[in-house]
Design an enzyme around this catalytic site. Structure first.
Site, PDB file in Angstrom:
ATOM      1  N   LYS A   1      -3.675 -14.928  -7.607  1.00  0.00           N
ATOM      2  CA  LYS A   1      -4.224 -14.322  -8.827  1.00  0.00           C
ATOM      3  C   LYS A   1      -3.053 -13.965  -9.729  1.00  0.00           C
ATOM      4  O   LYS A   1      -1.899 -13.998  -9.277  1.00  0.00           O
ATOM      5  CB  LYS A   1      -5.065 -13.094  -8.501  1.00  0.00           C
ATOM      6  CG  LYS A   1      -4.291 -11.960  -7.842  1.00  0.00           C
ATOM      7  CD  LYS A   1      -5.198 -10.830  -7.525  1.00  0.00           C
ATOM      8  CE  LYS A   1      -4.804  -9.591  -8.272  1.00  0.00           C
ATOM      9  NZ  LYS A   1      -5.669  -8.450  -8.001  1.00  0.00           N
TER      10      LYS A   1
ATOM     11  N   LYS B   1      15.469  -3.136   2.607  1.00  0.00           N
ATOM     12  CA  LYS B   1      14.439  -2.736   1.652  1.00  0.00           C
ATOM     13  C   LYS B   1      14.722  -1.325   1.137  1.00  0.00           C
ATOM     14  O   LYS B   1      14.618  -1.059  -0.064  1.00  0.00           O
ATOM     15  CB  LYS B   1      13.088  -2.757   2.379  1.00  0.00           C
ATOM     16  CG  LYS B   1      11.935  -3.126   1.498  1.00  0.00           C
ATOM     17  CD  LYS B   1      10.697  -2.973   2.288  1.00  0.00           C
ATOM     18  CE  LYS B   1       9.657  -3.982   1.978  1.00  0.00           C
ATOM     19  NZ  LYS B   1       8.446  -3.719   2.754  1.00  0.00           N
TER      20      LYS B   1
ATOM     21  N   CYS C   1      -5.952  -9.798   1.458  1.00  0.00           N
ATOM     22  CA  CYS C   1      -7.018  -8.895   1.903  1.00  0.00           C
ATOM     23  C   CYS C   1      -8.347  -9.582   2.216  1.00  0.00           C
ATOM     24  O   CYS C   1      -8.833  -9.490   3.345  1.00  0.00           O
ATOM     25  CB  CYS C   1      -7.237  -7.818   0.860  1.00  0.00           C
ATOM     26  SG  CYS C   1      -5.720  -6.991   0.433  1.00  0.00           S
TER      27      CYS C   1
ATOM     28  N   VAL D   1       0.829  -1.208   0.000  1.00  0.00           N
ATOM     29  CA  VAL D   1       0.000   0.000   0.000  1.00  0.00           C
ATOM     30  C   VAL D   1       0.864   1.259   0.000  1.00  0.00           C
ATOM     31  O   VAL D   1       0.667   2.188  -0.798  1.00  0.00           O
ATOM     32  CB  VAL D   1      -0.908   0.002   1.256  1.00  0.00           C
ATOM     33  CG1 VAL D   1      -1.713   1.278   1.344  1.00  0.00           C
ATOM     34  CG2 VAL D   1      -1.815  -1.208   1.240  1.00  0.00           C
TER      35      VAL D   1
ATOM     36  N   ARG E   1      -0.024 -15.368  -0.467  1.00  0.00           N
ATOM     37  CA  ARG E   1      -0.808 -15.383   0.767  1.00  0.00           C
ATOM     38  C   ARG E   1      -2.213 -15.945   0.544  1.00  0.00           C
ATOM     39  O   ARG E   1      -2.944 -15.500  -0.323  1.00  0.00           O
ATOM     40  CB  ARG E   1      -0.866 -13.973   1.370  1.00  0.00           C
ATOM     41  CG  ARG E   1       0.420 -13.645   2.116  1.00  0.00           C
ATOM     42  CD  ARG E   1       0.428 -12.241   2.619  1.00  0.00           C
ATOM     43  NE  ARG E   1       0.650 -11.285   1.551  1.00  0.00           N
ATOM     44  CZ  ARG E   1       0.724  -9.970   1.729  1.00  0.00           C
ATOM     45  NH1 ARG E   1       0.573  -9.469   2.933  1.00  0.00           N
ATOM     46  NH2 ARG E   1       0.941  -9.167   0.706  1.00  0.00           N
TER      47      ARG E   1
HETATM   48  C1  UGA Z   1      -8.676  -6.757  -3.055  1.00  0.00           C
HETATM   49  C2  UGA Z   1      -9.709  -5.750  -3.533  1.00  0.00           C
HETATM   50  O1  UGA Z   1     -10.187  -6.112  -4.828  1.00  0.00           O
HETATM   51  C3  UGA Z   1      -9.117  -4.327  -3.587  1.00  0.00           C
HETATM   52  O2  UGA Z   1     -10.129  -3.405  -3.932  1.00  0.00           O
HETATM   53  C4  UGA Z   1      -8.584  -4.003  -2.198  1.00  0.00           C
HETATM   54  O3  UGA Z   1      -7.977  -2.716  -2.183  1.00  0.00           O
HETATM   55  C5  UGA Z   1      -7.550  -5.025  -1.803  1.00  0.00           C
HETATM   56  O4  UGA Z   1      -8.157  -6.327  -1.796  1.00  0.00           O
HETATM   57  C6  UGA Z   1      -7.072  -4.672  -0.418  1.00  0.00           C
HETATM   58  O5  UGA Z   1      -7.868  -4.708   0.533  1.00  0.00           O
HETATM   59  O6  UGA Z   1      -5.927  -4.201  -0.277  1.00  0.00           O
HETATM   60  P1  UGA Z   1      -6.630  -8.087  -4.180  1.00  0.00           P
HETATM   61  O7  UGA Z   1      -6.544  -8.840  -2.898  1.00  0.00           O
HETATM   62  O8  UGA Z   1      -5.400  -7.541  -4.798  1.00  0.00           O
HETATM   63  O9  UGA Z   1      -7.627  -6.826  -4.024  1.00  0.00           O
HETATM   64  O10 UGA Z   1      -7.248  -9.096  -5.236  1.00  0.00           O
HETATM   65  P2  UGA Z   1      -8.625  -9.262  -6.049  1.00  0.00           P
HETATM   66  O11 UGA Z   1      -8.410  -8.904  -7.455  1.00  0.00           O
HETATM   67  O12 UGA Z   1      -9.730  -8.589  -5.356  1.00  0.00           O
HETATM   68  O13 UGA Z   1      -8.816 -10.849  -5.953  1.00  0.00           O
HETATM   69  C7  UGA Z   1      -8.997 -11.501  -4.707  1.00  0.00           C
HETATM   70  C8  UGA Z   1      -9.292 -12.965  -4.922  1.00  0.00           C
HETATM   71  O14 UGA Z   1     -10.581 -13.148  -5.502  1.00  0.00           O
HETATM   72  C9  UGA Z   1      -8.315 -13.695  -5.855  1.00  0.00           C
HETATM   73  O15 UGA Z   1      -8.012 -14.951  -5.342  1.00  0.00           O
HETATM   74  C10 UGA Z   1      -9.087 -13.799  -7.166  1.00  0.00           C
HETATM   75  O16 UGA Z   1      -8.670 -14.862  -7.978  1.00  0.00           O
HETATM   76  C11 UGA Z   1     -10.489 -14.007  -6.633  1.00  0.00           C
HETATM   77  N1  UGA Z   1     -11.542 -13.648  -7.601  1.00  0.00           N
HETATM   78  C12 UGA Z   1     -11.722 -12.352  -7.987  1.00  0.00           C
HETATM   79  C13 UGA Z   1     -12.392 -14.617  -8.105  1.00  0.00           C
HETATM   80  O17 UGA Z   1     -12.258 -15.813  -7.754  1.00  0.00           O
HETATM   81  N2  UGA Z   1     -13.387 -14.271  -8.948  1.00  0.00           N
HETATM   82  C14 UGA Z   1     -13.572 -12.984  -9.361  1.00  0.00           C
HETATM   83  O18 UGA Z   1     -14.515 -12.753 -10.131  1.00  0.00           O
HETATM   84  C15 UGA Z   1     -12.722 -12.021  -8.867  1.00  0.00           C
END
Ligand code: UGA
Length: 432
Positions: free
Chosen positions: A324, A35, A263, A11, A331
Site C-alpha cells: 500500500k 536499531k 497484518c 507497533v 510483506r
Molecule cells: C491493518 C488494519 O487496517 C489496522 O487497523 C491494523 O491495526 C493493522 O492492520 C494491524 O493489524 O497492525 P495495514 O496492514 O497497515 O493495517 O494496512 P491496511 O490499510 O489495512 O491495508 C491492508 C491491505 O488491504 C493493503 O494491501 C491495501 O491495499 C488493501 N486494501 C485496503 C484494499 O485492497 N482495499 C481497500 O479498500 C482497503
C-alpha cells in the site's frame, strides 16, 4: 506516567513516540543495538510519515528514551507494553509467540513492585492468561495486572490513527488497571473516540475479528469486481452505492489487487488456526484467505491475457510495489508473485517505488529498479499501476512512455476509463 515499550518495531515505536508526545516519559527498549543506536541519532528505521519529526521533538525534551537496558527500563516504568512481533510460524498458520513469552519470562525476573503489563502485540485469544501464569509465579500475586490493549494503527496513517482512534480497547478484569489505562488514554479518548472496557480474552479476539472482517470486506468487493468486468458495470458505483448504507460503509470497499501487508494475511491465518484448535470452522474467513490467494493468480493471468499471451521480451513497468502507499513494507505484497512470474516468463520488468529499491527483487536477473519514474516508463509496453502512491495520480502517460502503442493496467482504479479512451490510451482497470 512512565511507560516502557518492549520492542521498537512498528507497533512499539509508533505507540511509544505518540505516548511521549502526550507528555509521558517513555522508555523504548530493543535488544537490537544497531536499531537503538540509530534511534538515539533520531533516525527512523521504518518509513512512517511524520514519525521522525515527533521523535526529534520528544527526544529533545528527554521524554523519549531509547535503550537496550531492559532491566532498568522495566524498573522505572509503571506500565510495560509488550510490542514484539507475532509472525506466522514456519509450516503452519499459527502465530509464533516465542518472542512474547521470552519477554514475559524476562519480566518475571525484573518486576519488584506493582506494574501493569499490557500486550499490544497481536496475540491469539487466551495468550494473556498464559502470560499471567508466567508472571504470577511470583510471591505476591498483586504485583502485576496483565491487560490486553490491541492496536489498530494502519501503516502510513499510524500517527493519525493513534491520535484520533475509532476506539481504544482495554481488556482486563482489574478495576485498578482499567482506571490507570483510561487515564493514560484520556487525552485522546476525549477527542470523540470511544473507549471500550472488556474482558482480556474479548480484547484479544476483537483485534483478530476486526482484521479478518476488513480482509473479508476487501475480498468481497474484489470478487464482485470480477463480476462487474463480465457485466460491464463499474465497481466504483457498487462500492459507492453499498457504502451509502451506513450499516455497510464505503471504507475498505476499494477493489484492487490481493490485500497484503504484515497484518491481514497473518492474522486471518492465525485466527483460522486458533478456531481449528477449538474445533470451530470459520468457513467465511477460510474463504477470504482462499479468495485472496486466488486473486494473485487471477490478476497475473489477466496480465498475460492483456498481452495476448506473448510475454517473452515484453517490457513491463510496475509503478509502486509496496502493499500500500506511504510505507516501504513489502510483506505479502501482491507485486512479489506477479513480478516473479512475469520474470520467469521472460519479461523485462522495471519498477519504480517512491520508497526505494526492494531486496525482494534484487536477485532476479531481468527485474530492475528505477529511481526515476520517466526512465522506468520510457518505451515500455505495459504500465502496471500496483500501488496508489500520490506520485502516480496525475501522470501524462504519452509524455512518459514516448512510444505509440502501450497499455496501462490500473490495479487501483486511479484513472478514468472514459478519459483514457478519449486520449486513445489502451487502458484496463479493475471491475470496470
Ligand atoms: C491493518 C488494519 O487496517 C489496522 O487497523 C491494523 O491495526 C493493522 O492492520 C494491524 O493489524 O497492525 P495495514 O496492514 O497497515 O493495517 O494496512 P491496511 O490499510 O489495512 O491495508 C491492508 C491491505 O488491504 C493493503 O494491501 C491495501 O491495499 C488493501 N486494501 C485496503 C484494499 O485492497 N482495499 C481497500 O479498500 C482497503
Amino acid at each position: 506516567m512512565k511507560l516502557c515499550m518492549i520492542g521498537t518495531g512498528y507497533v512499539g515505536l509508533v505507540s511509544g513516540v505518540c505516548f511521549s508526545d502526550l507528555g509521558n516519559t517513555v522508555y523504548c527498549v530493543d535488544k537490537d543495538k544497531k536499531k537503538i543506536e540509530l534511534l538515539n541519532k533520531c533516525k527512523v528505521p521504518i518509513y512512517e510519515p511524520g514519525l521522525e519529526e515527533l521523535i526529534k521533538k520528544n527526544f529533545k525534551q528527554k521524554r523519549l528514551i531509547f535503550t537496550t537496558d531492559f532491566k532498568s527500563a522495566v524498573e522505572k516504568a509503571d506500565i510495560i507494553f509488550i510490542c514484539v512481533g507475532t509472525p506466522t510460524n514456519k509450516n503452519s498458520n499459527s502465530a509464533n509467540l516465542n518472542y512474547v513469552f521470552q519477554v514475559a519470562n524476562q519480566l518475571k525476573k525484573n518486576i519488584k513492585k506493582y506494574k501493569i503489563v499490557v500486550t499490544k502485540s497481536t496475540v491469539p485469544v487466551t495468550t494473556g492468561d498464559k502470560i499471567e501464569k508466567i508472571l504470577v509465579k511470583q510471591k505476591n500475586k498483586k504485583l502485576v495486572d496483565v491487560v490486553s490493549n490491541p492496536e489498530f494503527l494502519r501503516e502510513g496513517e499510524a500517527i493519525r490513527d493513534f491520535v484520533y482512534p475509532d476506539r481504544v480497547v482495554i481488556g482486563t478484569n482489574s478495576k485498578k488497571a482499567n482506571r490507570i489505562l483510561k487515564n493514560l488514554y484520556l487525552p485522546i479518548i476525549k477527542k470523540s473516540s470511544r473507549y471500550l472496557h472488556t474482558s482480556r480474552r474479548g480484547a484479544e479476539l476483537i483485534k483478530y475479528a476486526s482484521n479478518a472482517f476488513l480482509a473479508t470486506k476487501i475480498s468481497f468487493i474484489n470478487e464482485l469486481a470480477n463480476l462487474c468486468e463480465q457485466t460491464n458495470v463499474d465497481i466504483k458505483d457498487i462500492s459507492s452505492g453499498m457504502g451509502l448504507d451506513q450499516r455497510i460503509g464505503d471504507r475498505f470497499l476499494r477493489a484492487g489487487p490481493a490485500y497484503g501487508g504484515s497484518c491481514f494475511p497473518k492474522d486471518t491465518r492465525a485466527l483460522i488456526d486458533t478456531a481449528n484448535k477449538y474445533k470451530v470452522d470459520l468457513s467465511i474467513i477460510k474463504s477470504t484467505v482462499k479468495s485472496n490467494n486466488l486473486r494473485k493468480i487471477k490478476l497475473t493471468k489477466k496480465i498475460e491475457k492483456i498481452l495476448n499471451k506473448k510475454l517473452k521480451g515484453k517490457k513491463i513497468t510496475f509503478l509502486g510495489v509496496t502493499f500500500k502507499p506511504n510505507t516501504d513494507d513489502m510483506r505479502e505484497a501482491a507485486s512479489i508473485p506477479m513480478i516473479k512470474y512475469l520474470n520467469k516468463k521472460g519479461c523485462e520488468v522495471r519498477y519504480h517505488d517512491p520508497s526505494g529499491e526492494k531486496k525482494e527483487f534484487r536477485n532476479l536477473k531481468n527485474v530492475k529498479y528505477f529511481k526515476d519514474i520517466s526512465a522506468a516508463c520510457l518505451k515500455t509496453d505495459l504500465i502496471i499501476l500496483h500501488t496508489e502512491w500520490n506520485d502516480f495520480k496525475l501522470l501524462n502517460f504519452k509524455k512518459l512512455i514516448k512510444k505509440k502503442n502501450f497499455i496501462v493496467y490500473d490495479l487501483r482504479n486511479i484513472y478514468s476509463p472514459t478519459k483514457m479512451r478519449e486520449m486513445k490510451i489502451k487502458y484496463f482497470a479493475v471491475g470496470r
